[in-house]
Scaffold this motif. Structure first.
Motif, PDB file in Angstrom:
ATOM      1  N   ASP A 166       0.809  -1.222   0.000  1.00 36.36           N
ATOM      2  CA  ASP A 166       0.000   0.000   0.000  1.00 36.36           C
ATOM      3  C   ASP A 166       0.839   1.267   0.000  1.00 36.36           C
ATOM      4  OD1 ASP A 166      -2.675   1.084   0.018  1.00 36.36           O
ATOM      5  OD2 ASP A 166      -2.323   1.718   2.087  1.00 36.36           O
ATOM      6  N   GLN A 168       2.941   4.230  -1.508  1.00 37.36           N
ATOM      7  CA  GLN A 168       2.711   4.828  -2.814  1.00 37.36           C
ATOM      8  C   GLN A 168       3.726   5.911  -3.148  1.00 37.36           C
ATOM      9  OE1 GLN A 168      -0.570   8.084  -2.825  1.00 37.36           O
ATOM     10  NE2 GLN A 168      -1.268   6.581  -1.292  1.00 37.36           N
ATOM     11  N   LYS A 183       1.614   2.280  -6.708  1.00 42.01           N
ATOM     12  CA  LYS A 183       1.701   1.586  -5.430  1.00 42.01           C
ATOM     13  C   LYS A 183       2.556   0.338  -5.612  1.00 42.01           C
ATOM     14  CE  LYS A 183      -2.594   3.175  -3.259  1.00 42.01           C
ATOM     15  NZ  LYS A 183      -3.812   2.764  -2.520  1.00 42.01           N
TER      16      LYS A 183
END
Length: 298
Positions: A166, A168, A183
């Motif tokens: 997750d 990014q 991501k």
């Protein structure tokens, strides 16, 4: 001395993911060497203290080397910005603070920007001058892990997510507009000199691949070429040569090429793996981080 609030282990260390204060940070050492025609000489270790010593960056005039340095006080520790004056060999803290700072980056006015772990654990980008008030540059985004400045006051940002997949890469314009680019990414951020292209890496299987975002054309080129095996950290030598560290070597790539070439073998100076590195503005000095072999699996 404040307790180190956050640690992040995504193939290395930064600020994130709460752990106990007594957890030991990985051991890294910083070395400085003369650089001439892709050869190094007069290699010496910069840090006097053990622990996490990482993220080297030269001042814009080449007089100083800055890095993230773990400062220990019993079971407590925090990260501060250390400095080395190259002409005298004098080392010390750039500035003593009550918070932890990571990723020192030189600003045009000679102050530093850094990721700061604030008292409540929030991670934001701050401006830290040698003297005067240090303060957050902007309220959002939070959870910044790494950063790289573009040519127009814009930014590439590594923003922490709930887990590695997750995390990014985001682009922040000079007006504050935020755009997510990818991501499931690596940690490296590098702007190509003389251009509006910000480079970063994305995961592709068990390796990383090179991607870039052209801010002028608003175009994203994703996963254009695989990095060398274990390659992670990027640095532009000039507008036509991108460097990446992998294993105990540094490799080079020219835009448009389909392969990487060995640029510098550091195995005689690093009994382990080389990660982050920095080259002085006159390209006569190389600073590199060595993670000893016993630590390389961390």
């Amino acid at each position: 001395m404040a307790v180190l609030k956050k640690l992040l282990f995504i193939s290395t260390f930064s600020a994130a993911s709460l752990v106990q204060a007594q957890t030991a940070a990985p051991q890294f050492d910083i070395y400085l060497a003369d650089l001439h025609q892709q050869k190094i000489s007069h290699v010496k270790k910069v840090n006097n203290n053990s622990g996490y010593q990482n993220q080297p960056a030269f001042s814009s005039d080449g007089r100083f080397l800055y890095w993230t340095s773990e400062q220990k006080n019993g079971d407590a520790s925090q990260m501060d910005i250390a400095s080395l004056e190259l002409s005298t060999g004098k080392t010390g803290l750039y500035r003593a603070t009550a918070l932890s700072e990571f990723s020192p980056t030189v600003l045009p006015d000679a102050a530093l920007s850094a990721v700061v772990v604030e008292a409540d654990g929030t991670q934001r980008l701050w401006r830290i001058p040698a003297q005067g008030e240090a303060k957050a540059l902007f309220a959002e985004p939070k959870d910044v892990g790494y950063h790289a400045w573009g040519p127009e006051g814009d930014l590439l940002l590594f923003i922490l997510g709930k887990d590695e997949a997750d995390h990014q890469i985001a682009y922040r314009s000079s007006t504050g507009e935020l755009k997510t680019l990818a991501k499931n990414i690596g940690r490296a951020l590098a702007w190509r000199p003389g251009s509006q292209q910000g480079y970063f890496t994305e995961k592709q299987g068990d390796r990383l691949s090179l991607s870039w975002f052209d801010t002028g054309r608003n175009t994203l080129k994703s996963k254009q070429i695989l990095l060398p095996q274990t390659g992670q950290d990027l640095r532009w030598l000039n507008t036509n040569t991108l460097l990446v560290s992998a294993g105990s070597s540094i490799y080079s790539w020219q835009p448009g090429a389909n392969s990487w070439q060995l640029w510098l073998d550091l195995s005689k100076s690093c009994n382990g793996s080389v990660s982050r590195f920095s080259i002085s503005p006159n390209q006569q000095k190389l600073a590199f981080v060595c993670q000893p072999k016993a630590e390389s699996a961390t």
